[in-house]
Design a protein around this motif. Structure first.
Motif, PDB file in Angstrom:
ATOM      1  N   ASP A 224       0.847  -1.184   0.000  1.00 34.69           N
ATOM      2  CA  ASP A 224       0.000   0.000   0.000  1.00 34.69           C
ATOM      3  C   ASP A 224       0.891   1.245   0.000  1.00 34.69           C
ATOM      4  O   ASP A 224       2.120   1.142  -0.031  1.00 34.69           O
ATOM      5  CB  ASP A 224      -0.996  -0.020   1.170  1.00 34.69           C
ATOM      6  CG  ASP A 224      -0.324  -0.050   2.533  1.00 34.69           C
ATOM      7  OD1 ASP A 224       0.805   0.461   2.688  1.00 34.69           O
ATOM      8  OD2 ASP A 224      -0.952  -0.578   3.472  1.00 34.69           O
ATOM      9  N   ASP A 225       0.266   2.420   0.036  1.00 35.07           N
ATOM     10  CA  ASP A 225       1.021   3.676  -0.032  1.00 35.07           C
ATOM     11  C   ASP A 225       1.943   3.893   1.159  1.00 35.07           C
ATOM     12  O   ASP A 225       2.891   4.670   1.084  1.00 35.07           O
ATOM     13  CB  ASP A 225       0.058   4.871  -0.151  1.00 35.07           C
ATOM     14  CG  ASP A 225      -0.625   4.910  -1.515  1.00 35.07           C
ATOM     15  OD1 ASP A 225      -0.121   4.258  -2.456  1.00 35.07           O
ATOM     16  OD2 ASP A 225      -1.663   5.577  -1.631  1.00 35.07           O
ATOM     17  N   LYS A 226       1.664   3.207   2.275  1.00 36.80           N
ATOM     18  CA  LYS A 226       2.500   3.348   3.468  1.00 36.80           C
ATOM     19  C   LYS A 226       3.639   2.326   3.489  1.00 36.80           C
ATOM     20  O   LYS A 226       4.430   2.307   4.421  1.00 36.80           O
ATOM     21  CB  LYS A 226       1.645   3.204   4.735  1.00 36.80           C
ATOM     22  CG  LYS A 226       0.638   4.323   4.882  1.00 36.80           C
ATOM     23  CD  LYS A 226      -0.199   4.148   6.122  1.00 36.80           C
ATOM     24  CE  LYS A 226      -1.207   5.300   6.221  1.00 36.80           C
ATOM     25  NZ  LYS A 226      -2.150   5.078   7.317  1.00 36.80           N
TER      26      LYS A 226
ATOM     27  N   HIS B 146       0.834  -6.633   1.529  1.00 37.89           N
ATOM     28  CA  HIS B 146      -0.454  -7.310   1.427  1.00 37.89           C
ATOM     29  C   HIS B 146      -0.188  -8.531   0.542  1.00 37.89           C
ATOM     30  O   HIS B 146      -0.009  -8.384  -0.672  1.00 37.89           O
ATOM     31  CB  HIS B 146      -1.516  -6.401   0.798  1.00 37.89           C
ATOM     32  CG  HIS B 146      -1.828  -5.213   1.638  1.00 37.89           C
ATOM     33  ND1 HIS B 146      -2.912  -5.171   2.489  1.00 37.89           N
ATOM     34  CD2 HIS B 146      -1.192  -4.028   1.782  1.00 37.89           C
ATOM     35  CE1 HIS B 146      -2.927  -4.013   3.114  1.00 37.89           C
ATOM     36  NE2 HIS B 146      -1.896  -3.302   2.703  1.00 37.89           N
ATOM     37  N   ILE B 147      -0.131  -9.700   1.162  1.00 38.79           N
ATOM     38  CA  ILE B 147       0.221 -10.919   0.448  1.00 38.79           C
ATOM     39  C   ILE B 147      -1.036 -11.661   0.029  1.00 38.79           C
ATOM     40  O   ILE B 147      -1.923 -11.919   0.841  1.00 38.79           O
ATOM     41  CB  ILE B 147       1.096 -11.847   1.330  1.00 38.79           C
ATOM     42  CG1 ILE B 147       2.296 -11.088   1.892  1.00 38.79           C
ATOM     43  CG2 ILE B 147       1.516 -13.097   0.552  1.00 38.79           C
ATOM     44  CD1 ILE B 147       3.188 -10.436   0.876  1.00 38.79           C
TER      45      ILE B 147
ATOM     46  N   LYS C  72      -8.305  -5.478  -7.900  1.00 38.45           N
ATOM     47  CA  LYS C  72      -9.508  -4.720  -7.548  1.00 38.45           C
ATOM     48  C   LYS C  72     -10.235  -5.400  -6.382  1.00 38.45           C
ATOM     49  O   LYS C  72     -10.718  -4.744  -5.463  1.00 38.45           O
ATOM     50  CB  LYS C  72     -10.408  -4.615  -8.779  1.00 38.45           C
ATOM     51  CG  LYS C  72     -11.596  -3.712  -8.625  1.00 38.45           C
ATOM     52  CD  LYS C  72     -12.352  -3.617  -9.955  1.00 38.45           C
ATOM     53  CE  LYS C  72     -13.513  -2.669  -9.852  1.00 38.45           C
ATOM     54  NZ  LYS C  72     -14.252  -2.572 -11.117  1.00 38.45           N
ATOM     55  N   LYS C  73     -10.307  -6.726  -6.414  1.00 42.46           N
ATOM     56  CA  LYS C  73     -10.964  -7.481  -5.342  1.00 42.46           C
ATOM     57  C   LYS C  73     -10.161  -7.383  -4.037  1.00 42.46           C
ATOM     58  O   LYS C  73     -10.733  -7.300  -2.957  1.00 42.46           O
ATOM     59  CB  LYS C  73     -11.131  -8.950  -5.738  1.00 42.46           C
ATOM     60  CG  LYS C  73     -12.158  -9.160  -6.844  1.00 42.46           C
ATOM     61  CD  LYS C  73     -12.313 -10.642  -7.147  1.00 42.46           C
ATOM     62  CE  LYS C  73     -13.391 -10.884  -8.192  1.00 42.46           C
ATOM     63  NZ  LYS C  73     -13.604 -12.332  -8.423  1.00 42.46           N
ATOM     64  N   VAL C  74      -8.834  -7.402  -4.155  1.00 42.22           N
ATOM     65  CA  VAL C  74      -7.974  -7.291  -2.959  1.00 42.22           C
ATOM     66  C   VAL C  74      -8.172  -5.917  -2.321  1.00 42.22           C
ATOM     67  O   VAL C  74      -8.322  -5.802  -1.103  1.00 42.22           O
ATOM     68  CB  VAL C  74      -6.487  -7.511  -3.312  1.00 42.22           C
ATOM     69  CG1 VAL C  74      -5.602  -7.323  -2.072  1.00 42.22           C
ATOM     70  CG2 VAL C  74      -6.268  -8.884  -3.919  1.00 42.22           C
ATOM     71  N   ARG C  75      -8.179  -4.884  -3.143  1.00 42.79           N
ATOM     72  CA  ARG C  75      -8.371  -3.521  -2.624  1.00 42.79           C
ATOM     73  C   ARG C  75      -9.703  -3.412  -1.880  1.00 42.79           C
ATOM     74  O   ARG C  75      -9.781  -2.796  -0.820  1.00 42.79           O
ATOM     75  CB  ARG C  75      -8.313  -2.516  -3.773  1.00 42.79           C
ATOM     76  CG  ARG C  75      -6.935  -2.378  -4.375  1.00 42.79           C
ATOM     77  CD  ARG C  75      -6.950  -1.457  -5.591  1.00 42.79           C
ATOM     78  NE  ARG C  75      -5.636  -1.445  -6.230  1.00 42.79           N
ATOM     79  CZ  ARG C  75      -5.443  -1.531  -7.539  1.00 42.79           C
ATOM     80  NH1 ARG C  75      -6.473  -1.615  -8.367  1.00 42.79           N
ATOM     81  NH2 ARG C  75      -4.224  -1.513  -8.028  1.00 42.79           N
ATOM     82  N   LYS C  76     -10.745  -4.023  -2.424  1.00 48.41           N
ATOM     83  CA  LYS C  76     -12.058  -4.004  -1.775  1.00 48.41           C
ATOM     84  C   LYS C  76     -11.976  -4.706  -0.416  1.00 48.41           C
ATOM     85  O   LYS C  76     -12.489  -4.197   0.583  1.00 48.41           O
ATOM     86  CB  LYS C  76     -13.096  -4.673  -2.675  1.00 48.41           C
ATOM     87  CG  LYS C  76     -14.495  -4.649  -2.111  1.00 48.41           C
ATOM     88  CD  LYS C  76     -15.479  -5.326  -3.052  1.00 48.41           C
ATOM     89  CE  LYS C  76     -16.845  -5.399  -2.413  1.00 48.41           C
ATOM     90  NZ  LYS C  76     -17.766  -6.252  -3.153  1.00 48.41           N
ATOM     91  N   GLU C  77     -11.326  -5.874  -0.371  1.00 44.82           N
ATOM     92  CA  GLU C  77     -11.190  -6.633   0.877  1.00 44.82           C
ATOM     93  C   GLU C  77     -10.361  -5.867   1.910  1.00 44.82           C
ATOM     94  O   GLU C  77     -10.524  -6.046   3.110  1.00 44.82           O
ATOM     95  CB  GLU C  77     -10.554  -8.010   0.619  1.00 44.82           C
ATOM     96  CG  GLU C  77     -11.441  -8.961  -0.154  1.00 44.82           C
ATOM     97  CD  GLU C  77     -12.697  -9.372   0.583  1.00 44.82           C
ATOM     98  OE1 GLU C  77     -12.745  -9.304   1.826  1.00 44.82           O
ATOM     99  OE2 GLU C  77     -13.664  -9.787  -0.093  1.00 44.82           O
TER     100      GLU C  77
ATOM    101  N   GLY D  77     -10.750  -0.694   0.678  1.00 43.08           N
ATOM    102  CA  GLY D  77     -10.669   0.362  -0.333  1.00 43.08           C
ATOM    103  C   GLY D  77      -9.326   1.059  -0.426  1.00 43.08           C
ATOM    104  O   GLY D  77      -9.170   1.990  -1.215  1.00 43.08           O
ATOM    105  N   ILE D  78      -8.329   0.622   0.369  1.00 44.05           N
ATOM    106  CA  ILE D  78      -7.026   1.289   0.265  1.00 44.05           C
ATOM    107  C   ILE D  78      -6.332   0.896  -1.035  1.00 44.05           C
ATOM    108  O   ILE D  78      -6.611  -0.162  -1.603  1.00 44.05           O
ATOM    109  CB  ILE D  78      -6.102   0.986   1.480  1.00 44.05           C
ATOM    110  CG1 ILE D  78      -5.775  -0.496   1.567  1.00 44.05           C
ATOM    111  CG2 ILE D  78      -6.702   1.496   2.772  1.00 44.05           C
ATOM    112  CD1 ILE D  78      -4.730  -0.816   2.622  1.00 44.05           C
ATOM    113  N   LYS D  79      -5.460   1.763  -1.484  1.00 43.24           N
ATOM    114  CA  LYS D  79      -4.751   1.524  -2.738  1.00 43.24           C
ATOM    115  C   LYS D  79      -3.629   0.515  -2.496  1.00 43.24           C
ATOM    116  O   LYS D  79      -2.738   0.742  -1.686  1.00 43.24           O
ATOM    117  CB  LYS D  79      -4.180   2.834  -3.281  1.00 43.24           C
ATOM    118  CG  LYS D  79      -3.561   2.692  -4.639  1.00 43.24           C
ATOM    119  CD  LYS D  79      -3.077   4.016  -5.181  1.00 43.24           C
ATOM    120  CE  LYS D  79      -2.450   3.795  -6.545  1.00 43.24           C
ATOM    121  NZ  LYS D  79      -1.841   4.996  -7.060  1.00 43.24           N
TER     122      LYS D  79
END
Length: 156
Positions: free
Chosen positions: A50-52, A56-57, A69-74, A77-79
């Motif tokens: 993510d931006d920080k 995210h594995i 897109k599905k991972v971001r939703k889970e 909503g973070i990028k």
């Protein structure tokens, strides 16, 4: 053969088998051929950040395609974007194509597609392209303590 991964599994008391390769395997297709198993039994360790800078594995079967897109939703909503493999290799001392899910910092978040559990035994990287690790899929899920959620493409 001892690696960071086998040491970790030994410490956790997890049963596993080291599957040695004749040739370096740096793709799921090569892994499946070297280990004489179906590609659906090989688990890809897809590394997002993510931006920080948090990892995210995403763990998916070798024959499936990740949908970020599905991972971001889970993730609320973070990028999250796939991390630069060479930067990961440098930052964590990993071999690209031989990334194990068991060598990430404690603040790492894991997402596991439920199709991983379709196989009783799965293969992950040992951290060395000349060997893989076979273990129960349920042990993999327990070890990474991840969120089981749909993160693959509906098209293969």
């Amino acid at each position: 053969m001892e690696t960071k991964v086998t040491k970790f599994l030994d410490q956790k008391g997890i049963k596993y088998i080291v599957k040695k390769h004749e040739h370096r395997a740096l793709t799921c297709e090569m892994d499946a051929k070297e280990r004489n198993c179906r590609i659906s039994q090989i688990v890809k360790t897809m590394v997002g950040q993510d931006d920080k800078g948090y990892y995210h594995i995403c763990l998916i079967p070798g024959d499936k395609i990740l949908k970020l897109k599905k991972v971001r939703k889970e993730a609320g909503g973070i990028k999250i974007n796939l991390a630069d493999p060479f930067k990961i290799g440098q930052d964590l001392g990993l071999i690209i194509g031989a990334i194990s899910p068991f060598i990430f910092p404690e603040n790492t978040k894991f997402y596991i597609d439920p199709t991983v559990l379709n196989e009783e035994y799965v293969g992950v990287s040992s951290g060395d392209p000349l060997a893989g690790i076979e273990l129960l899929s349920k042990d993999l899920v327990t070890l990474v303590d991840g969120k089981i959620c749909d993160i693959i493409s509906s098209h293969s």
